[in-house]
Design a protein around this motif. Structure first.
Motif, PDB file in Angstrom:
ATOM      1  N   LYS A  73       1.185  -3.518   2.179  1.00 27.05           N
ATOM      2  CA  LYS A  73       1.057  -3.060   0.792  1.00 27.05           C
ATOM      3  C   LYS A  73       2.387  -2.618   0.176  1.00 27.05           C
ATOM      4  O   LYS A  73       2.595  -2.753  -1.017  1.00 27.05           O
ATOM      5  N   TYR A  74       3.295  -2.133   1.000  1.00 28.22           N
ATOM      6  CA  TYR A  74       4.571  -1.649   0.455  1.00 28.22           C
ATOM      7  C   TYR A  74       5.472  -2.780  -0.024  1.00 28.22           C
ATOM      8  O   TYR A  74       6.251  -2.617  -0.951  1.00 28.22           O
ATOM      9  N   ILE A  75       5.381  -3.905   0.631  1.00 31.81           N
ATOM     10  CA  ILE A  75       6.319  -4.987   0.301  1.00 31.81           C
ATOM     11  C   ILE A  75       5.687  -6.096  -0.538  1.00 31.81           C
ATOM     12  O   ILE A  75       6.390  -6.940  -1.091  1.00 31.81           O
ATOM     13  N   ALA A  76       4.364  -6.073  -0.645  1.00 30.35           N
ATOM     14  CA  ALA A  76       3.656  -7.147  -1.369  1.00 30.35           C
ATOM     15  C   ALA A  76       4.160  -7.373  -2.797  1.00 30.35           C
ATOM     16  O   ALA A  76       4.202  -8.518  -3.257  1.00 30.35           O
ATOM     17  N   PRO A  77       4.564  -6.319  -3.517  1.00 28.89           N
ATOM     18  CA  PRO A  77       4.983  -6.558  -4.906  1.00 28.89           C
ATOM     19  C   PRO A  77       6.222  -7.436  -5.052  1.00 28.89           C
ATOM     20  O   PRO A  77       6.442  -8.015  -6.108  1.00 28.89           O
ATOM     21  N   TYR A  78       7.058  -7.516  -4.028  1.00 28.70           N
ATOM     22  CA  TYR A  78       8.328  -8.218  -4.244  1.00 28.70           C
ATOM     23  C   TYR A  78       8.743  -9.184  -3.128  1.00 28.70           C
ATOM     24  O   TYR A  78       9.672  -9.973  -3.307  1.00 28.70           O
ATOM     25  N   ILE A  79       8.107  -9.128  -1.973  1.00 27.90           N
ATOM     26  CA  ILE A  79       8.634  -9.911  -0.836  1.00 27.90           C
ATOM     27  C   ILE A  79       8.583 -11.409  -1.171  1.00 27.90           C
ATOM     28  O   ILE A  79       7.598 -11.892  -1.725  1.00 27.90           O
ATOM     29  N   SER A  80       9.635 -12.164  -0.848  1.00 27.67           N
ATOM     30  CA  SER A  80       9.556 -13.584  -1.208  1.00 27.67           C
ATOM     31  C   SER A  80       9.166 -14.484  -0.048  1.00 27.67           C
ATOM     32  O   SER A  80       8.705 -15.601  -0.289  1.00 27.67           O
ATOM     33  N   LEU A  81       9.307 -14.024   1.181  1.00 33.09           N
ATOM     34  CA  LEU A  81       8.810 -14.806   2.311  1.00 33.09           C
ATOM     35  C   LEU A  81       8.573 -13.881   3.504  1.00 33.09           C
ATOM     36  O   LEU A  81       9.450 -13.079   3.836  1.00 33.09           O
ATOM     37  N   ILE A  82       7.418 -14.015   4.120  1.00 37.52           N
ATOM     38  CA  ILE A  82       7.124 -13.280   5.353  1.00 37.52           C
ATOM     39  C   ILE A  82       7.212 -14.282   6.498  1.00 37.52           C
ATOM     40  O   ILE A  82       6.445 -15.245   6.548  1.00 37.52           O
ATOM     41  N   HIS A  83       8.191 -14.073   7.386  1.00 37.36           N
ATOM     42  CA  HIS A  83       8.497 -15.092   8.402  1.00 37.36           C
ATOM     43  C   HIS A  83       7.578 -15.099   9.613  1.00 37.36           C
ATOM     44  O   HIS A  83       7.452 -16.123  10.260  1.00 37.36           O
ATOM     45  N   ALA A  84       7.064 -13.923   9.994  1.00 36.88           N
ATOM     46  CA  ALA A  84       6.523 -13.832  11.346  1.00 36.88           C
ATOM     47  C   ALA A  84       5.046 -13.441  11.383  1.00 36.88           C
ATOM     48  O   ALA A  84       4.659 -12.484  12.038  1.00 36.88           O
ATOM     49  N   VAL A  85       4.229 -14.211  10.698  1.00 35.40           N
ATOM     50  CA  VAL A  85       2.787 -13.935  10.734  1.00 35.40           C
ATOM     51  C   VAL A  85       2.256 -14.345  12.113  1.00 35.40           C
ATOM     52  O   VAL A  85       2.424 -15.491  12.534  1.00 35.40           O
ATOM     53  N   ASP A  86       1.665 -13.372  12.808  1.00 32.74           N
ATOM     54  CA  ASP A  86       1.250 -13.637  14.188  1.00 32.74           C
ATOM     55  C   ASP A  86      -0.223 -13.340  14.447  1.00 32.74           C
ATOM     56  O   ASP A  86      -0.646 -13.284  15.598  1.00 32.74           O
ATOM     57  N   SER A  87      -0.995 -13.145  13.374  1.00 32.65           N
ATOM     58  CA  SER A  87      -2.440 -12.980  13.554  1.00 32.65           C
ATOM     59  C   SER A  87      -3.163 -13.328  12.264  1.00 32.65           C
ATOM     60  O   SER A  87      -2.581 -13.225  11.168  1.00 32.65           O
TER      61      SER A  87
END
Ligand SMILES: *Cc1c(COP(=O)(O)O)cnc(C)c1O
Length: 219
Positions: A73-87
């Protein structure tokens, strides 16, 4: 003194550089920014939050580390890519938080190819099972954009190359099987300071480089 230009000069065109700035102070990131760098990678939410608030808004922030669902929730407003989705659980939380802020967040699935036990990520079999189950297709605020992996931390060049080659072959397999009509599924995030040349040789489109640019981190 940073080594951004020296590193950039060794990166093939078509490969994007994520400057991994974790543990380095804002002034050092500012130096890279002033030299034209716009993509920065961080691996801790609190640190990322502070840097994002302090630096220009045209930076593309990539989250490269292990991400706990309760921190999305903290980074959702601005993050442009999440690299390490593991679940899948993490993917569901990203969907929920992205919907709240009316964004679609690009994500990479982390593939486990290294020998080390400690690395997070899906084995190819687990990843295929997730894709086959198909529930990800219903996530309207998550865009699966490719794969990420880390090779074993070893001087054995053949082993590292074999792992990147395996990741590349697996990417091609799932690309044609599940994403043939989806040009957005195109990213292969592999390669760090000590192995990015090998990663590029084996199809990396994003390299995550920290110490070769910024020097050793003081933990
Ligand atoms: C820290 C980190 C990097 C960068 O490592 P360097 O060896 O400093 O280039 C790349 N990827 C991930 C996931 C990291 O945590």
């Amino acid at each position: 003194m940073i080594h951004l230009q020296e590193v950039k000069a060794t990166i093939a065109s078509g490969v994007e550089l994520v400057a991994v700035s974790k543990f380095h102070p804002v002034e050092v990131l500012r130096e890279a920014y002033d030299e034209g760098q716009r993509i920065f990678g961080e691996s801790r939410v609190q640190e990322l939050q502070a840097k994002q608030a302090a630096l220009p808004s045209d930076i593309q922030w990539h989250f490269i580390g292990h991400l706990q669902p309760n921190k999305v929730k903290y980074i959702a407003p601005y993050i442009s890519l999440i690299h390490a989705v593991d679940s899948f659980k993490l993917l569901l939380e990203i969907e929920k938080q992205a919907a709240k802020v009316q964004r679609t967040i690009p994500c990479l699935l982390q593939l486990h190819v290294a020998q080390e036990e400690t690395k997070f990520g899906f084995t190819p079999a687990e990843c295929t099972a997730l894709l086959q189950a198909g529930a990800w297709r219903e996530l309207e605020h998550v865009q699966l954009a490719g794969l990420m992996c880390m090779a074993s931390n070893t001087d054995n060049r053949q082993q590292v190359e074999a792992e990147f080659a395996q990741a590349h072959a697996y990417f091609n397999e799932i690309k044609s099987r599940f994403f043939a009509d989806d040009p957005a599924f195109c990213q292969r995030s592999w390669g760090m300071s000590h192995d990015y040349r090998l990663a590029i040789k084996h199809g990396a489109t994003l390299v995550r480089i920290g110490s070769a640019i910024f020097g050793e981190r003081a933990y």
